[in-house]
Design a protein around this motif. Structure first.
Motif, PDB file in Angstrom:
ATOM      1  N   GLN A  80       0.138  12.687 -16.963  1.00 33.25           N
ATOM      2  CA  GLN A  80      -1.148  11.996 -16.842  1.00 33.25           C
ATOM      3  C   GLN A  80      -2.173  12.988 -16.294  1.00 33.25           C
ATOM      4  OE1 GLN A  80      -2.722   8.924 -17.050  1.00 33.25           O
ATOM      5  NE2 GLN A  80      -1.093   7.818 -18.085  1.00 33.25           N
ATOM      6  N   SER A  81      -3.380  12.958 -16.812  1.00 32.07           N
ATOM      7  CA  SER A  81      -4.387  13.926 -16.378  1.00 32.07           C
ATOM      8  C   SER A  81      -4.803  13.722 -14.932  1.00 32.07           C
ATOM      9  CB  SER A  81      -5.618  13.840 -17.256  1.00 32.07           C
ATOM     10  OG  SER A  81      -5.467  14.651 -18.391  1.00 32.07           O
ATOM     11  N   PHE A  82      -4.786  12.471 -14.447  1.00 28.17           N
ATOM     12  CA  PHE A  82      -5.225  12.203 -13.076  1.00 28.17           C
ATOM     13  C   PHE A  82      -4.037  11.671 -12.296  1.00 28.17           C
ATOM     14  CE2 PHE A  82      -9.056  11.911 -15.591  1.00 28.17           C
ATOM     15  CZ  PHE A  82      -9.931  12.674 -14.850  1.00 28.17           C
ATOM     16  N   SER A 113     -10.618  13.369  -9.227  1.00 26.85           N
ATOM     17  CA  SER A 113      -9.809  12.200  -9.587  1.00 26.85           C
ATOM     18  C   SER A 113     -10.246  10.944  -8.844  1.00 26.85           C
ATOM     19  CB  SER A 113      -8.325  12.481  -9.335  1.00 26.85           C
ATOM     20  OG  SER A 113      -8.131  12.858  -7.992  1.00 26.85           O
ATOM     21  N   LEU A 116     -10.742   7.217 -11.313  1.00 24.39           N
ATOM     22  CA  LEU A 116     -10.095   7.760 -12.505  1.00 24.39           C
ATOM     23  C   LEU A 116      -8.583   7.859 -12.273  1.00 24.39           C
ATOM     24  CD1 LEU A 116     -12.589  10.594 -13.540  1.00 24.39           C
ATOM     25  CD2 LEU A 116     -12.531   8.209 -14.287  1.00 24.39           C
ATOM     26  N   LEU A 137     -10.906  14.313 -21.087  1.00 27.86           N
ATOM     27  CA  LEU A 137     -11.198  13.885 -19.717  1.00 27.86           C
ATOM     28  C   LEU A 137     -10.138  14.504 -18.827  1.00 27.86           C
ATOM     29  CD1 LEU A 137     -12.849  11.982 -17.828  1.00 27.86           C
ATOM     30  CD2 LEU A 137     -11.193  10.191 -18.402  1.00 27.86           C
ATOM     31  N   VAL A 138     -10.565  15.362 -17.894  1.00 26.62           N
ATOM     32  CA  VAL A 138      -9.594  16.086 -17.073  1.00 26.62           C
ATOM     33  C   VAL A 138     -10.004  16.031 -15.606  1.00 26.62           C
ATOM     34  CG1 VAL A 138      -9.030  17.653 -18.981  1.00 26.62           C
ATOM     35  CG2 VAL A 138     -10.722  18.347 -17.277  1.00 26.62           C
ATOM     36  N   SER A 139      -9.057  16.305 -14.756  1.00 26.78           N
ATOM     37  CA  SER A 139      -9.307  16.384 -13.321  1.00 26.78           C
ATOM     38  C   SER A 139      -9.840  17.769 -12.985  1.00 26.78           C
ATOM     39  CB  SER A 139      -7.996  16.125 -12.588  1.00 26.78           C
ATOM     40  OG  SER A 139      -8.175  16.284 -11.205  1.00 26.78           O
ATOM     41  N   GLU A 168      -5.694   8.270 -17.140  1.00 23.67           N
ATOM     42  CA  GLU A 168      -6.491   8.899 -18.197  1.00 23.67           C
ATOM     43  C   GLU A 168      -6.672   7.994 -19.412  1.00 23.67           C
ATOM     44  OE1 GLU A 168      -4.601  12.302 -19.886  1.00 23.67           O
ATOM     45  OE2 GLU A 168      -6.289  12.782 -21.197  1.00 23.67           O
TER      46      GLU A 168
END
Lengths: 330, 330
Positions: free
Chosen positions: B327-329, A111, A18, A141-143, A23
């Motif tokens: 960025q989320s990741f 991640s 990911l 969608l998140v870490s 993302e």
């Protein structure tokens, strides 16, 4: 925290994590090629989705599944986890007498989770939603240091009044649609590592992917159900919610549940458990339990009767000494 | 995993943990005494809630906030975290031209979290929702090794067409309602531990509890906005989403953002940062950014223009070399 890469045995030669994919690229891949249900007039890709609410109301419920609490990555496939997350939420809409129209899903994962694993979860979400004629209208969608899946379901009451837990009246028949005890049996088999006979494999799978009796909630509402809930905590615990909300007693007749007992009897013998603990106290099958003043609709079977108060749940006319259900914090 | 009891300095002498009180008792306490918004015709306490969808559609969005990723328990109060979770979800409905009507919230926390801390989170959720005339229609409470808050917001378009990201046309004015750069400034001050002057305290609080320009989304839709989004990833990144979806270029004029630069200039000097990085690249203020073919409605200010393609975002007519967003990741 679990930081390992999951699904590293994937056949996808170009399987980024990911973090490496980013993302937005991951979301593009998860969303690509999906066909939304008719009720979803605007799907993923904007700040919010738009879902039809044909009768001017939306029924809504939400559930969060946490890794090692609600599922285990060494028991469930990613696809199983997606299916279960949808099924248990859908059951809440069924239990109001509605039909699910759309879901939104927030997914937290480490991640270094591979994109193909996230895609398998998404496939599971979609496959279960499609069984309902519904779709995944949006998500996040998140870490996160471990897997967390939070699903919100929207549903349509089709002009019906919602069937609450509070309408049961003395003299009503208590009835169930769907299975009881299978999820608890499957859990025990998985927990003890018992392989056993062919039928055990099916029980294990029922724990991983429950099969609510889709469509039976609306049928029950049409048949005049006075109260309804889904069996998520255990039959006696969930009937207890109806008894409390309705101010009635409920008496469960075990003779009427003997088919459920038989379905898990061999597994219970293999584990050394009492099958009644699973049938009466096991949750997560997401059967529906309801009370009816008149005849039961097809697909429903009587399991007991509603009595005058005080609010309590009896078994064969007496108190039940066994495990009555699940608490979220223990 | 963070297992410590949070908020042990509570003034509540009878403050059980979630585990000691039990899920249902905690939920009873969190739900007690709350008055639902008019749009919520059935609130918590059953399998699902029922929310009015006056024009036959529901706008829906979901976001998950994870401890140490989206908030820190040593920076935010539990009340702040509840407010932020609602605000960032509400902004997504505003960005479609809608008004939030109801929220459902799934909350995961360690079982030794105190009930009073969970109640403070809930108070924060409610206080922010009430600013919108909305309410918390339902939720889920589960055990998790760290705090996870997943919010789904339902909204009402009031008969309007949703304002998507894809409608911007060359010649439109790019405009903003709400603040830019404050959340990023507050984050930097918190991260560096800089106390400083009185104004810094307000910037820090903006990071902890963003203040979206509630009501401006519907006003923009009524004024003919052709595209809209909220600024969650950073102005340039979020305008990039509009540019891509609309197939247009966007040119941001920094002279029109000098008020934002000034508002964070002293903090930037204290931190040793470039204030433009915060104004152009800082997310989480949840301002609204939109494109208008005609006059701007009150509360909106021009920040640039839409150009013929290709899809790109320029600053003062050229490429921007700085940080363009989150960025989320990573």
């Amino acid at each position: 925290m679990t930081g390992e890469t999951i699904g590293s045995d994937s056949a996808d030669d170009n399987d980024d994590t990911l973090a490496a994919a980013g993302e937005f690229a991951v979301i593009d891949r998860l969303v690509a090629g999906r066909t939304q249900a008719d009720a979803v007039t605007l799907g993923p890709g904007d700040d919010a989705a738009v879902v039809t609410a044909a009768d001017g109301r939306t029924v809504v419920s939400t559930d969060m599944l946490v890794q090692d609490r609600h599922f285990r990555l060494d028991w469930s496939t990613p696809h199983d986890i997606g299916r279960k997350a949808i099924a248990q939420n859908a059951a809440d809409i069924e239990a109001m007498g509605g039909r699910p129209t759309a879901f939104v899903v927030a997914f937290g994962a480490p991640s270094d989770t591979s994109v193909s694993v996230a895609a398998s979860v998404t496939d599971g979400l979609w496959d279960e939603a499609r069984q309902l004629g519904a779709s995944i209208a949006g998500g996040d969608l998140v870490s996160a240091p471990l897997w967390v899946i939070s699903v919100t379901v929207l549903g349509d009451l089709g002009g019906r009044e919602p069937v609450r837990r509070s309408g049961a009246r003395a003299g009503d028949t208590v009835a169930v649609a769907g299975e009881l005890g299978r999820s608890a049996a499957g859990y025990a088999l998985l927990h003890r590592g018992i392989e056993g006979q062919a039928g055990f494999s099916e029980l294990r799978q029922r724990h991983l992917t429950p099969q609510p009796p889709y469509g039976q909630g609306a049928c029950a509402a049409d048949a005049g159900a006075t109260a309804m809930t889904d069996v998520s905590d255990g039959l006696l615990a969930d009937l207890g919610h109806i008894a409390t909300a309705s101010g009635v007693g409920i008496d469960v007749d075990r003779r009427l549940l003997d088919g459920d007992r038989q379905a898990v009897a061999e597994a219970a013998a293999a584990v050394g458990a009492d099958p009644w603990e699973w049938v009466l106290g096991g949750g997560e099958d997401h059967a529906l339990a309801a009370t009816f003043p008149g005849a039961l609709p097809p697909g429903w079977r009587a399991v007991g009767r509603v009595l005058d108060g005080p609010p309590t749940v009896l078994v064969d006319g007496g108190a039940w000494a066994g495990n009555a259900g699940w608490q979220s914090f223990d």
